[in-house]
Design a protein around this motif. Structure first.
Motif, mmCIF file in Angstrom:
data_model
loop_
_atom_site.group_PDB
_atom_site.id
_atom_site.type_symbol
_atom_site.label_atom_id
_atom_site.label_comp_id
_atom_site.label_asym_id
_atom_site.label_seq_id
_atom_site.Cartn_x
_atom_site.Cartn_y
_atom_site.Cartn_z
ATOM 1 N N PRO A 1 16.233 -24.143 -49.118
ATOM 2 C CA PRO A 1 17.332 -24.525 -48.209
ATOM 3 C C PRO A 1 17.940 -23.288 -47.553
ATOM 4 C CG PRO A 1 18.036 -24.687 -50.478
ATOM 5 C CD PRO A 1 16.605 -24.280 -50.520
ATOM 6 N N SER A 2 17.203 -22.678 -46.593
ATOM 7 C CA SER A 2 17.660 -21.403 -46.038
ATOM 8 C C SER A 2 18.558 -21.586 -44.827
ATOM 9 C CB SER A 2 16.457 -20.562 -45.649
ATOM 10 O OG SER A 2 15.637 -21.289 -44.770
ATOM 11 N N CYS A 3 18.705 -22.805 -44.339
ATOM 12 C CA CYS A 3 19.507 -23.005 -43.135
ATOM 13 C C CYS A 3 20.637 -23.999 -43.366
ATOM 14 C CB CYS A 3 18.631 -23.483 -41.981
ATOM 15 S SG CYS A 3 17.381 -22.281 -41.523
ATOM 16 N N THR A 4 20.867 -24.385 -44.596
ATOM 17 C CA THR A 4 21.976 -25.298 -44.878
ATOM 18 C C THR A 4 23.271 -24.503 -44.993
ATOM 19 O OG1 THR A 4 21.614 -25.074 -47.239
ATOM 20 C CG2 THR A 4 20.484 -26.868 -46.154
ATOM 21 N N ALA A 5 24.356 -25.208 -45.182
ATOM 22 C CA ALA A 5 25.648 -24.523 -45.283
ATOM 23 C C ALA A 5 25.677 -23.623 -46.513
ATOM 24 C CB ALA A 5 26.774 -25.548 -45.355
ATOM 25 N N ALA A 6 24.817 -23.918 -47.509
ATOM 26 C CA ALA A 6 24.830 -23.119 -48.735
ATOM 27 C C ALA A 6 24.015 -21.840 -48.617
ATOM 28 C CB ALA A 6 24.278 -23.960 -49.891
ATOM 29 N N ALA A 7 23.338 -21.646 -47.481
ATOM 30 C CA ALA A 7 22.492 -20.464 -47.340
ATOM 31 C C ALA A 7 23.350 -19.203 -47.363
ATOM 32 C CB ALA A 7 21.713 -20.532 -46.030
ATOM 33 N N PRO A 8 22.821 -18.122 -47.949
ATOM 34 C CA PRO A 8 23.626 -16.903 -48.042
ATOM 35 C C PRO A 8 23.831 -16.250 -46.682
ATOM 36 C CG PRO A 8 21.403 -16.490 -48.802
ATOM 37 C CD PRO A 8 21.496 -17.960 -48.560
ATOM 38 N N ALA A 9 24.960 -15.571 -46.534
ATOM 39 C CA ALA A 9 25.217 -14.830 -45.307
ATOM 40 C C ALA A 9 24.568 -13.463 -45.393
ATOM 41 C CB ALA A 9 26.717 -14.695 -45.091
ATOM 42 N N GLY A 10 24.390 -12.828 -44.252
ATOM 43 C CA GLY A 10 23.928 -11.443 -44.248
ATOM 44 C C GLY A 10 22.439 -11.265 -44.379
ATOM 45 N N ALA A 11 21.677 -12.350 -44.285
ATOM 46 C CA ALA A 11 20.221 -12.220 -44.328
ATOM 47 C C ALA A 11 19.628 -13.291 -43.431
ATOM 48 C CB ALA A 11 19.702 -12.378 -45.751
ATOM 49 N N LEU A 12 18.586 -12.921 -42.698
ATOM 50 C CA LEU A 12 17.992 -13.871 -41.758
ATOM 51 C C LEU A 12 16.813 -14.579 -42.410
ATOM 52 C CD1 LEU A 12 17.963 -11.652 -38.562
ATOM 53 C CD2 LEU A 12 19.529 -13.492 -39.118
ATOM 54 N N PRO A 13 16.813 -15.918 -42.415
ATOM 55 C CA PRO A 13 15.658 -16.630 -42.969
ATOM 56 C C PRO A 13 14.482 -16.604 -41.992
ATOM 57 C CG PRO A 13 17.246 -18.179 -42.144
ATOM 58 C CD PRO A 13 17.860 -16.818 -41.974
ATOM 59 N N TYR A 14 13.371 -17.185 -42.426
ATOM 60 C CA TYR A 14 12.124 -17.116 -41.666
ATOM 61 C C TYR A 14 12.276 -17.696 -40.261
ATOM 62 C CZ TYR A 14 7.078 -17.531 -40.934
ATOM 63 O OH TYR A 14 5.806 -17.418 -40.462
ATOM 64 N N HIS A 15 12.989 -18.818 -40.140
ATOM 65 C CA HIS A 15 13.079 -19.494 -38.847
ATOM 66 C C HIS A 15 14.387 -19.186 -38.135
ATOM 67 C CE1 HIS A 15 9.408 -21.780 -38.831
ATOM 68 N NE2 HIS A 15 9.617 -22.184 -40.065
ATOM 69 N N TRP A 16 14.924 -17.964 -38.324
ATOM 70 C CA TRP A 16 16.273 -17.718 -37.809
ATOM 71 C C TRP A 16 16.374 -17.874 -36.309
ATOM 72 C CZ3 TRP A 16 17.431 -13.543 -34.520
ATOM 73 C CH2 TRP A 16 16.411 -12.621 -34.337
ATOM 74 N N PHE A 17 15.418 -17.337 -35.580
ATOM 75 C CA PHE A 17 15.576 -17.301 -34.129
ATOM 76 C C PHE A 17 15.514 -18.706 -33.514
ATOM 77 C CE2 PHE A 17 13.946 -16.678 -29.815
ATOM 78 C CZ PHE A 17 14.963 -15.887 -29.321
ATOM 79 N N GLU A 18 14.500 -19.490 -33.940
ATOM 80 C CA GLU A 18 14.339 -20.823 -33.367
ATOM 81 C C GLU A 18 15.539 -21.689 -33.701
ATOM 82 O OE1 GLU A 18 12.412 -18.772 -35.148
ATOM 83 O OE2 GLU A 18 11.000 -20.138 -36.095
ATOM 84 N N LEU A 19 15.953 -21.625 -34.979
ATOM 85 C CA LEU A 19 17.059 -22.473 -35.404
ATOM 86 C C LEU A 19 18.334 -22.112 -34.639
ATOM 87 C CD1 LEU A 19 17.414 -24.442 -38.171
ATOM 88 C CD2 LEU A 19 19.275 -22.830 -38.317
ATOM 89 N N ALA A 20 18.583 -20.812 -34.510
ATOM 90 C CA ALA A 20 19.798 -20.397 -33.810
ATOM 91 C C ALA A 20 19.756 -20.832 -32.353
ATOM 92 C CB ALA A 20 19.940 -18.877 -33.900
ATOM 93 N N GLU A 21 18.585 -20.654 -31.721
ATOM 94 C CA GLU A 21 18.480 -21.053 -30.318
ATOM 95 C C GLU A 21 18.705 -22.548 -30.150
ATOM 96 O OE1 GLU A 21 18.123 -19.625 -27.386
ATOM 97 O OE2 GLU A 21 18.261 -17.631 -28.280
ATOM 98 N N MET A 22 18.080 -23.342 -31.029
ATOM 99 C CA MET A 22 18.208 -24.795 -30.885
ATOM 100 C C MET A 22 19.628 -25.242 -31.197
ATOM 101 S SD MET A 22 14.687 -26.617 -31.961
ATOM 102 C CE MET A 22 13.921 -25.578 -33.152
ATOM 103 N N LEU A 23 20.240 -24.603 -32.174
ATOM 104 C CA LEU A 23 21.630 -24.950 -32.473
ATOM 105 C C LEU A 23 22.524 -24.608 -31.290
ATOM 106 C CD1 LEU A 23 22.480 -23.988 -36.163
ATOM 107 C CD2 LEU A 23 22.497 -26.228 -35.097
ATOM 108 N N LEU A 24 22.304 -23.448 -30.707
ATOM 109 C CA LEU A 24 23.132 -23.054 -29.564
ATOM 110 C C LEU A 24 22.908 -23.987 -28.382
ATOM 111 C CD1 LEU A 24 22.847 -19.175 -29.623
ATOM 112 C CD2 LEU A 24 24.899 -20.529 -29.927
#
Lengths: 251, 179
Positions: free
Chosen positions: A128-151
């Motif tokens: 669960p690397s993209c849920t609210a429980a995911a730790p801050a300060g580290a980028l998970p594997y799908h960081w870029f796509e997820l951030a873009e789609m969320l934005l």
């Protein structure tokens, strides 16, 4: 001739895989559990948070039936921290990926949190690397796509979205420059072996062509020197064998 | 390298300087004389020169001609590449610079040349990667364009591959915003 398809995954395929990640939503309406191939989704009751696959969360968001809780690493403070890490603290390697979820017991030890049996090591998208429980300060594997789609689809759920957007650009540029410098300085990292720890899926899809191209070029240029070295080694090996047999004869 | 690789075929057609060791009476039209004498110099395509240079008729007979390094790999070019790989316009030396160079490395035992080429390729690849990423934003201009014009075929292919990846990711990002 080779297939006209490029090697590896193309960006749209990477994004498709990213939609399997779990994200946390705050539902606005009740929704019964849905039976999916990947398992059944939790029952949604309005004030309670629930983890859903990203594609379903976006669908509900578009229908205004849920709000998405962005993961902690997407907060501007966390992103700024990572940008500092990438640009000032470690200028060679990428920021490390998020640590696996652990649970601390009362005696100061911690064990890996694992919903399955022991011995199963989980990796994205099953972490669960993209849920609210995911730790801050580290980028998970799908960081870029997820951030873009969320934005793109849920920018009103993200605190200070415009700042996040510009920080993401900074990160993308800084990390792409690292990829270039890593690939084009093979000597500085020991015998042409390069660690890609912490690199995201979209970054890999983006630079795969370039990286493999450089490696192929270096290989072709070095090919004749390599065969020569091999032949020499073989000859030397034979010489050594001869010496040994001579010694044996002497004895 | 594929059989149908156009670049490989064109690399084969690059001229390399050779010196004939034998008397060849009926090929005078190649250098506008009555016949090729031993010692006459001629530029032959790589595929032909390579075959002659490696061929030999009998036990201790010499090959019909000797190869020398083409002008694009001359001492001067090597010195310039050693000084600053980025400052040399490789395409002006030969459009298939690396292709020819690799074939020459197969024929000659030139360790130093191999090291120079390797360094050249790697240093220039860093710039190629940078340009591949920035090609759309900066709209090409000034020194960058000058540099890109000096790329040989290998580097152009590398540029295209790098650019395709960046463009793919960019296109996807733009599409997400639209949908």
């Amino acid at each position: 001739m080779a297939l006209p398809l490029p090697q590896g995954l193309v960006p749209s395929e990477v994004a498709f895989l990213c939609e399997m990640e779990l994200v946390t939503v705050v539902p606005r309406q009740r929704l019964e559990s849905i039976e999916l191939l990947s398992g059944s989704t939790p029952r949604l009751r309005p004030p309670h948070r629930a983890d859903l696959p990203f594609w379903l969360a976006i669908l509900l968001k578009k229908q205004r039936r849920a709000n998405i809780v962005p993961p902690a690493w997407l907060h501007p403070d966390s992103l700024r921290e990572i940008v500092t890490y990438e640009t000032a603290i470690d200028v060679k390697d990428w920021a490390p990926p998020p640590p696996p979820p652990v649970r601390a017991d009362g005696r100061g030890n911690s064990t890996r949190l694992n919903p399955y049996e022991d011995g199963v090591i989980l990796s994205p998208p099953f972490l669960p690397s993209c849920t609210a429980a995911a730790p801050a300060g580290a980028l998970p594997y799908h960081w870029f796509e997820l951030a873009e789609m969320l934005l793109a689809h849920a920018s009103d759920d993200i605190p200070s979205a415009s700042e996040v957007r510009s920080l993401l650009r900074d990160l993308q540029e800084a990390r792409a420059a690292k990829m270039r410098s890593k690939v084009t300085h093979p000597e500085s990292h020991g015998e042409g072996v390069t660690s890609l720890r912490g690199v995201g899926a979209m970054e890999l899809a983006e630079s795969r062509g370039f990286v493999t191209g450089v490696a192929e070029g270096i290989r072709k240029i070095g090919a004749s020197a390599e065969t020569m070295r091999r032949e020499e080694e073989e000859e030397n090996g034979q010489d050594m064998d001869d010496d040994l047999s001579d010694d044996d004869m002497g004895l | 390298m594929s059989y149908y690789d156009v670049d490989a075929i064109l690399t084969d057609g690059e001229k390399v300087p050779c010196r004939f060791e034998l008397d060849v009476p009926y090929l005078g039209h190649l250098d506008n004389s009555n016949g090729l004498k031993p010692g006459s110099r001629l530029a032959l395509p790589l595929w032909l020169a390579e075959m002659f240079a490696l061929a030999s008729a009998g036990e201790d007979s010499k090959p019909p001609l000797t190869l020398t390094l083409p002008p694009c790999l001359s001492e001067q070019v090597q010195a310039a590449l050693k000084a600053d790989p980025r400052a040399v316009a490789l395409r002006d030396q030969s459009a298939y610079f690396y292709g020819v160079a690799v074939r020459m490395l197969d024929l000659f035992d030139e360790r130093e040349l191999s090291a120079i080429l390797r360094r050249t390729f790697v240093v220039r690849a860093a710039d190629v990667g940078l340009h591949a990423r920035k090609a759309e934003e900066s709209g090409l201009g000034g020194q960058g364009e000058e540099f890109l014009r000096g790329l040989d075929e290998w580097e152009r292919r590398l540029f295209r591959r790098g650019h395709e990846g960046v463009r793919g990711a960019k296109e996807w990002t733009d599409n997400v915003k639209k949908s």
